[in-house]
Design a protein around this motif. Structure first.
Motif, PDB file in Angstrom:
ATOM      1  N   ALA A   7       0.848  -1.164   0.078  1.00 39.73           N
ATOM      2  CA  ALA A   7      -0.241   0.130   0.013  1.00 39.73           C
ATOM      3  C   ALA A   7       0.869   1.104   0.008  1.00 39.73           C
ATOM      4  N   TYR A   8       1.878   1.039   0.848  1.00 40.17           N
ATOM      5  CA  TYR A   8       2.912   2.240   0.856  1.00 40.17           C
ATOM      6  C   TYR A   8       3.535   2.738  -0.496  1.00 40.17           C
ATOM      7  N   TRP A  10       2.306   1.617  -3.657  1.00 40.34           N
ATOM      8  CA  TRP A  10       1.243   2.250  -4.462  1.00 40.34           C
ATOM      9  C   TRP A  10       1.003   3.793  -4.171  1.00 40.34           C
ATOM     10  N   LYS A  11       0.875   4.097  -2.940  1.00 41.32           N
ATOM     11  CA  LYS A  11       0.825   5.430  -2.448  1.00 41.32           C
ATOM     12  C   LYS A  11       1.735   6.405  -3.124  1.00 41.32           C
ATOM     13  N   GLN A  14       1.365   6.728  -6.588  1.00 41.20           N
ATOM     14  CA  GLN A  14       0.177   7.943  -7.107  1.00 41.20           C
ATOM     15  C   GLN A  14       0.711   9.222  -6.841  1.00 41.20           C
ATOM     16  N   LEU A  15       1.419   9.619  -5.772  1.00 39.46           N
ATOM     17  CA  LEU A  15       1.934  10.897  -5.485  1.00 39.46           C
ATOM     18  C   LEU A  15       2.861  11.404  -6.544  1.00 39.46           C
ATOM     19  N   THR A 106      -1.201   5.955 -14.703  1.00 39.89           N
ATOM     20  CA  THR A 106      -1.591   6.847 -13.592  1.00 39.89           C
ATOM     21  C   THR A 106      -1.337   8.352 -14.241  1.00 39.89           C
ATOM     22  N   GLU A 142      -7.753   6.702 -10.005  1.00 44.28           N
ATOM     23  CA  GLU A 142      -6.764   6.132  -8.780  1.00 44.28           C
ATOM     24  C   GLU A 142      -7.308   4.502  -8.605  1.00 44.28           C
ATOM     25  N   LYS A 146      -4.678   1.287  -8.895  1.00 42.94           N
ATOM     26  CA  LYS A 146      -4.792   0.377  -8.156  1.00 42.94           C
ATOM     27  C   LYS A 146      -4.930  -1.003  -8.408  1.00 42.94           C
TER      28      LYS A 146
END
Length: 280
Positions: A7-8, A10-11, A14-15, A106, A142, A146
């Motif tokens: 999760a970290y 992917w975040k 994304q950022l 993305t 988003e 994911k």
């Protein structure tokens, strides 16, 4: 990698993608088309063949010559990002190609949203097809990102031409379609190119195109879960490169024949630096 690390990562991806689009891509929006619409574009002198209904009589009377108002087209650009995904996105010790494909998708999604275009994301794997509705909402973009990032691809093989046929049936409106994949298998995009503007985004690892001499080695196939003990020396390397170059040359000829633009992005490339020319 555990769920928290996943999760970290992917975040963070994304950022990074959002930062690239909203800073580095600022000002590189796709040009609006001229046509019937509501937003003023420019005032220009009447030319033979122009629609006389566009003449602005007030301005023409003041200037002593017929002038017309051009308006921005009252049309939205439909942007479709289609990802062709199977275990070939695993190379070496991990899935860096899958991660880079996710980053590219993305970035394209955020760029479409920033430009107020309709975005549709479609991902094809061996066992399922996932698609967003045509959207301008960040939530759908988003979630698509994911889905790509978390797709389980080991031991899978995608029938890419069947996927392309499905995409042709799925996308009705003439669109700008980005096809994302490593393009290591033959794929026919001619049907799509007859109706849409198609751009192929080729995701590769540098060692796929410049492998080292490894000597005695155990090679494994991520698609078939098979292993083979072999000797990968200079002769094997030359044979591999000759086959890859022949494949890529046939790919380039296919793209040229059907007016398909393409860009290659390696796993260590900065995405925006490779994509920027597509947004000018």
């Amino acid at each position: 990698m555990n769920a928290a690390q996943n999760a970290y990562q992917w975040k963070a991806l994304q950022l990074k993608a959002r930062h690239q689009v909203y800073t580095l891509l600022s000002g590189h929006n796709l040009s609006k088309l001229h046509g019937e619409g509501y937003d003023f574009s420019e005032l220009r002198e009447y030319q033979i063949g122009d629609d006389i209904r566009k003449i602005n009589w007030t301005i023409s009377a003041k200037l002593g010559k017929p002038y017309i108002k051009e308006l921005h087209a009252n049309r939205e650009l439909s942007v479709v990002v289609a990802a062709l995904m199977d275990a070939s996105l695993y190379f070496g010790s991990g899935n860096a190609k899958q991660v880079k494909l996710t980053e590219v998708a993305t970035v394209l999604g955020y760029a479409a949203q920033q430009n107020s275009d309709l975005f549709t994301g479609v991902s094809y794997t061996q066992h399922r097809t996932d698609a967003t509705p045509p959207t301008k909402q960040l939530y759908h973009i988003e979630q698509f990102s994911k889905t790509l990032f978390e797709a389980s691809l080991l031991n899978t093989v995608l029938d890419q031409n069947t996927a392309i046929q499905d995409l042709f049936k799925r996308v009705y409106k003439p669109s700008l379609i980005f096809i994302l994949g490593d393009f290591l298998e033959e794929v026919d995009l001619s049907l799509l190119a007859q109706k849409h503007e198609v751009i192929a985004v080729i995701i590769r690892d540098r060692e796929e195109e410049s492998p080292r001499k490894l000597g005695e080695v155990t090679l494994s196939s991520p698609q078939e879960n098979k292993k083979i003990d072999t000797y990968f020396g200079q002769r094997s390397r030359e044979k591999y490169l000759a086959r890859l170059q022949a494949h890529d040359e046939a790919l380039r000829e296919h793209f040229a024949r059907y007016d398909i633009r393409s860009v290659k992005i390696f796993t260590d490339d900065e995405v925006v630096s490779r994509l920027t020319r597509l947004f000018i």
